[in-house]
Design an enzyme around this catalytic site. Structure first.
Site, PDB file in Angstrom:
ATOM      1  CG  ASN A  88      -3.648   4.604   3.330  1.00 43.76           C
ATOM      2  OD1 ASN A  88      -4.471   4.338   2.873  1.00 43.76           O
ATOM      3  ND2 ASN A  88      -2.868   3.001   4.154  1.00 43.76           N
ATOM      4  CE1 TYR A 156      -9.256   6.832  12.271  1.00 47.69           C
ATOM      5  CE2 TYR A 156     -11.478   6.710  12.156  1.00 47.69           C
ATOM      6  CZ  TYR A 156     -10.228   6.163  11.461  1.00 47.69           C
ATOM      7  OH  TYR A 156      -9.911   6.100  10.459  1.00 47.69           O
ATOM      8  CB  ALA A 159      -6.547  10.402  14.637  1.00 49.61           C
ATOM      9  CE  LYS A 160      -7.558   8.492   9.382  1.00 54.92           C
ATOM     10  NZ  LYS A 160      -6.216   8.403   8.713  1.00 54.92           N
ATOM     11  CB  ILE A 189     -13.957   0.900   2.631  1.00 53.55           C
ATOM     12  CG1 ILE A 189     -13.561   2.589   2.760  1.00 53.55           C
ATOM     13  CG2 ILE A 189     -13.051   0.088   2.016  1.00 53.55           C
ATOM     14  CD1 ILE A 189     -14.814   2.954   1.869  1.00 53.55           C
TER      15      ILE A 189
HETATM   16  N1  LIG Z   1     -11.330   1.253   6.173  1.00 51.34           N
HETATM   17  C1  LIG Z   1     -12.243   2.137   6.453  1.00 51.34           C
HETATM   18  O1  LIG Z   1     -13.146   2.034   5.900  1.00 51.34           O
HETATM   19  C2  LIG Z   1     -11.885   3.418   6.512  1.00 51.34           C
HETATM   20  C3  LIG Z   1     -12.895   4.736   6.490  1.00 51.34           C
HETATM   21  C4  LIG Z   1     -12.438   5.924   6.655  1.00 51.34           C
HETATM   22  C5  LIG Z   1     -11.120   6.153   6.631  1.00 51.34           C
HETATM   23  N2  LIG Z   1      -9.815   5.112   7.023  1.00 51.34           N
HETATM   24  C6  LIG Z   1      -8.276   5.183   6.289  1.00 51.34           C
HETATM   25  O2  LIG Z   1      -8.184   5.040   5.823  1.00 51.34           O
HETATM   26  C7  LIG Z   1      -6.529   4.233   5.944  1.00 51.34           C
HETATM   27  C8  LIG Z   1      -6.067   2.556   5.901  1.00 51.34           C
HETATM   28  O3  LIG Z   1      -7.037   2.336   6.334  1.00 51.34           O
HETATM   29  P1  LIG Z   1      -7.686   0.785   6.424  1.00 51.34           P
HETATM   30  O4  LIG Z   1      -8.309   0.011   6.749  1.00 51.34           O
HETATM   31  O5  LIG Z   1      -7.222   0.015   5.255  1.00 51.34           O
HETATM   32  O6  LIG Z   1      -5.627   0.393   7.090  1.00 51.34           O
HETATM   33  P2  LIG Z   1      -5.571  -0.953   7.994  1.00 51.34           P
HETATM   34  O7  LIG Z   1      -6.325  -0.803   9.617  1.00 51.34           O
HETATM   35  O8  LIG Z   1      -6.239  -2.098   7.020  1.00 51.34           O
HETATM   36  O9  LIG Z   1      -4.379  -1.144   8.119  1.00 51.34           O
HETATM   37  C9  LIG Z   1      -3.437  -1.140   6.274  1.00 51.34           C
HETATM   38  C10 LIG Z   1      -1.557  -1.272   6.542  1.00 51.34           C
HETATM   39  O10 LIG Z   1      -1.318  -0.729   7.716  1.00 51.34           O
HETATM   40  C11 LIG Z   1       0.224  -1.139   8.088  1.00 51.34           C
HETATM   41  N3  LIG Z   1      -0.125  -0.716   9.533  1.00 51.34           N
HETATM   42  C12 LIG Z   1      -0.198  -0.758  10.161  1.00 51.34           C
HETATM   43  N4  LIG Z   1       0.240   0.160  11.963  1.00 51.34           N
HETATM   44  C13 LIG Z   1       1.137   0.416  11.112  1.00 51.34           C
HETATM   45  C14 LIG Z   1       2.744   1.371  11.532  1.00 51.34           C
HETATM   46  N5  LIG Z   1       2.630   1.465  12.225  1.00 51.34           N
HETATM   47  N6  LIG Z   1       3.324   0.832  10.784  1.00 51.34           N
HETATM   48  C15 LIG Z   1       3.296   1.049   9.415  1.00 51.34           C
HETATM   49  N7  LIG Z   1       2.302   0.184   8.822  1.00 51.34           N
HETATM   50  C16 LIG Z   1       1.747  -0.341   9.966  1.00 51.34           C
HETATM   51  C17 LIG Z   1      -1.005  -2.634   8.581  1.00 51.34           C
HETATM   52  O11 LIG Z   1       0.876  -3.665   8.434  1.00 51.34           O
HETATM   53  C18 LIG Z   1      -1.406  -2.780   7.223  1.00 51.34           C
HETATM   54  O12 LIG Z   1      -0.630  -3.452   6.302  1.00 51.34           O
HETATM   55  C19 LIG Z   1      -6.079   4.942   7.136  1.00 51.34           C
HETATM   56  O13 LIG Z   1      -5.714   6.151   7.666  1.00 51.34           O
HETATM   57  C20 LIG Z   1      -7.897   4.914   7.984  1.00 51.34           C
HETATM   58  O14 LIG Z   1      -8.001   5.480   9.049  1.00 51.34           O
HETATM   59  C21 LIG Z   1     -10.386   3.972   6.629  1.00 51.34           C
END
Ligand SMILES: NC(=O)c1ccc[n+]([C@@H]2O[C@H](COP(=O)([O-])OP(=O)(O)OC[C@H]3O[C@@H](n4cnc5c(N)ncnc54)[C@H](O)[C@@H]3O)[C@@H](O)[C@H]2O)c1
Length: 255
Positions: A88, A156, A159-160, A189
């Site tokens: 994740n 980004y 990467a995805k 989200i």
């Molecule tokens: N939020 C969205 O709208 C969305 C949409 C599509 C995909 N995603 C993907 O879903 C995943 C989660 O997204 P999110 O928005 O919840 O992420 P976020 O940025 O809120 O991070 C979630 C957690 O990751 C931890 N983190 C960040 N860098 C880190 C590191 N180097 N080592 C360990 N932990 C680390 C943070 O401390 C945090 O607790 C990601 O892969 C993101 O690309 C998110």
């Protein structure tokens, strides 16, 4: 929902945001769950949430290979062997949207967190899955990696895209050993972080137009994503592999 009883899951970047909801959902479904996260503050807050009761936390910087190896060794010492791995951790790390403004460092940081961290975790966890003849790998892709992004940059998106195409290859390579590999591709989200980013990069009119382009007329929730991950993690999904599942209210279909 106790369909994951007897299973053990590892979720990366999961003390907050989507990952935390995924970890909570897998735990609610009966799995033993371990979380990797860099932030001591987020870990402390997450530990206090009732939905995360019983979840094991390891503080680790997922962009650091030695840190990952040490955390996985601690988990092995604690007797945890993983049937389910959810990659994740990821994000655009607030790097610029404009391609020409993105530096080499912006590309490296985003690739390291989204792609290399997942590669390292899969490489470390897969041998145990092969030995047991069972595994579920679920990667977080994105609508961005499928169709491009309305508010993040090419680093980004690329990467995805890499995470998503790696998913296809791993599904082929490890299918014969009882391991499925799928990706979830969420649309935006509205976590507090994404809400801030959208407010910064889109006008209210643009935001309204985007919402209008989503057939179900709402943005996704962390629970929407967690439910899809829980399905891929379940025995019910044993014949499904190499899939990139859009969790975006139909937005990609409409754009
Ligand atoms: N939020 C969205 O709208 C969305 C949409 C599509 C995909 N995603 C993907 O879903 C995943 C989660 O997204 P999110 O928005 O919840 O992420 P976020 O940025 O809120 O991070 C979630 C957690 O990751 C931890 N983190 C960040 N860098 C880190 C590191 N180097 N080592 C360990 N932990 C680390 C943070 O401390 C945090 O607790 C990601 O892969 C993101 O690309 C998110």
């Amino acid at each position: 929902m106790l369909g994951l009883q007897g299973k053990t899951a590892l979720v990366s970047g999961a003390a907050d945001g989507l990952g935390e909801a995924i970890a909570a959902r897998l735990a609610a479904d009966g799995a033993r769950v371990a979380v990797l996260d860099r932030s001591a503050e987020a870990i402390a807050l997450s530990k206090a949430r009732p939905a995360m009761e019983g979840v094991h936390f390891e503080q680790v910087d997922l962009t650091d290979a030695d840190d990952i190896a040490a955390a996985l060794a601690r988990l092995a010492d604690a007797g945890l062997a993983f049937d389910i791995l959810v990659n994740n951790a990821g994000g655009s790390l607030h790097t610029p949207r404009a391609f020409v403004e993105e530096t080499d460092e912006d590309w490296e940081r985003v690739m390291n967190l989204n792609v290399t961290a997942a590669v390292r975790l899969i490489r470390a966890i897969v041998p145990g899955m092969v030995a047991s003849g069972y595994g579920r790998i679920i990667n977080l892709g994105s609508k961005a990696g499928r169709y491009g992004s309305l508010f993040t940059g090419a680093n980004y998106v690329a990467a995805k895209g890499a995470v998503q195409s790696m998913t296809l290859q791993l599904a082929q390579e490890f299918g014969p050993q009882g391991i499925t590999c799928n990706a979830i591709c969420p649309g935006a989200i509205l976590t507090p972080r994404v809400e801030r980013l959208l407010n910064e990069r889109q006008t209210p009119e643009e935001r309204a137009r985007v919402l209008e382009s989503i057939p179900v007329r709402r943005h996704g929730t962390v629970e929407d994503v967690a439910a899809a991950v829980a399905f891929f993690a379940s025995d019910d999904a044993g014949f499904i592999t190499g899939q990139l599942l859009d969790v975006n209210g139909g937005q990609g279909m409409a754009s």
